[in-house]
Design a protein around this motif. Sequence first.
Motif, PDB file in Angstrom:
ATOM      1  N   PRO A   7      -5.975 -73.060 -41.546  1.00 22.36           N
ATOM      2  CA  PRO A   7      -6.249 -73.271 -40.121  1.00 22.36           C
ATOM      3  C   PRO A   7      -7.399 -72.360 -39.666  1.00 22.36           C
ATOM      4  CG  PRO A   7      -4.172 -72.111 -40.427  1.00 22.36           C
ATOM      5  CD  PRO A   7      -4.670 -72.499 -41.776  1.00 22.36           C
ATOM      6  N   VAL A   8      -8.270 -72.921 -38.919  1.00 18.95           N
ATOM      7  CA  VAL A   8      -9.409 -72.181 -38.382  1.00 18.95           C
ATOM      8  C   VAL A   8      -8.962 -71.517 -37.080  1.00 18.95           C
ATOM      9  CG1 VAL A   8     -11.748 -72.406 -37.484  1.00 18.95           C
ATOM     10  CG2 VAL A   8     -11.008 -73.804 -39.403  1.00 18.95           C
ATOM     11  N   PRO A   9      -9.175 -70.204 -36.958  1.00 17.74           N
ATOM     12  CA  PRO A   9      -8.763 -69.561 -35.704  1.00 17.74           C
ATOM     13  C   PRO A   9      -9.644 -70.048 -34.559  1.00 17.74           C
ATOM     14  CG  PRO A   9      -9.922 -67.990 -37.086  1.00 17.74           C
ATOM     15  CD  PRO A   9      -9.744 -69.251 -37.884  1.00 17.74           C
ATOM     16  N   LEU A  10      -9.009 -70.322 -33.460  1.00 20.64           N
ATOM     17  CA  LEU A  10      -9.732 -70.786 -32.283  1.00 20.64           C
ATOM     18  C   LEU A  10     -10.264 -69.583 -31.507  1.00 20.64           C
ATOM     19  CD1 LEU A  10      -7.277 -73.559 -31.101  1.00 20.64           C
ATOM     20  CD2 LEU A  10      -9.433 -73.848 -32.305  1.00 20.64           C
ATOM     21  N   PRO A  11     -11.390 -69.762 -30.890  1.00 18.31           N
ATOM     22  CA  PRO A  11     -11.896 -68.650 -30.075  1.00 18.31           C
ATOM     23  C   PRO A  11     -10.966 -68.421 -28.887  1.00 18.31           C
ATOM     24  CG  PRO A  11     -13.269 -70.592 -29.798  1.00 18.31           C
ATOM     25  CD  PRO A  11     -12.277 -70.912 -30.849  1.00 18.31           C
ATOM     26  N   ARG A  12     -10.850 -67.157 -28.508  1.00 19.58           N
ATOM     27  CA  ARG A  12      -9.989 -66.866 -27.368  1.00 19.58           C
ATOM     28  C   ARG A  12     -10.855 -66.378 -26.220  1.00 19.58           C
ATOM     29  NH1 ARG A  12      -8.267 -61.530 -26.572  1.00 19.58           N
ATOM     30  NH2 ARG A  12      -9.292 -60.107 -28.001  1.00 19.58           N
ATOM     31  N   VAL A  13     -10.393 -66.575 -25.060  1.00 19.79           N
ATOM     32  CA  VAL A  13     -11.107 -66.167 -23.866  1.00 19.79           C
ATOM     33  C   VAL A  13     -10.543 -64.819 -23.428  1.00 19.79           C
ATOM     34  CG1 VAL A  13     -11.630 -66.750 -21.479  1.00 19.79           C
ATOM     35  CG2 VAL A  13     -11.487 -68.552 -23.193  1.00 19.79           C
TER      36      VAL A  13
END
Length: 169
Positions: A7-13
């Motif tokens: 799984p590719v980590p999603l960018p976080r805000v």
Amino acid sequence: MSRTSRPVPLPRVAPSPSAEPPYDDERPSGDLPAAPPYVQGALALAYGPEPVEPPARSPLIWGPPGAVPDERRLRALGQAVAEVLSGRRPPASVSPHMTGRAHAELVRSGKIINCARPPLVGTAHVSQPKDGVVEMCVLVHCGDRPRVLALRLERRGVQWLCTDVETTP
């Protein structure tokens, strides 16, 4: 060969701090010291109120006995004193480099150099009348009328302290 897909980590805000300074009513209630006024072209000398305890004086120069102070530092001290006399620098910023009597005389003199632009100090002319004493004079360019500033420094241990300040009215 089969590749297992990770799984590719999603960018976080992430929240960012405000770029604007707080308004006066948004500041914490603690007494924070007021920042000194910004003076363009100022020398890097310590700003701030006069400390209650005597400051640990930083030496103007280090060197063997009889060594004359560095001319660049002498010129920087002359520039700082000229800025104090023009009202562009607080007198406390040069107090570590002066004796109490010379600092009191500088404070008593007040603003005696009137000019629209910051004063500019020329080349320092240095003489050594006796061992441990240096006298210097500089031409202060301020507007249409240049002035002369004279400083006397005496060696106290390993540091040089300004003991007398004179200028033309």
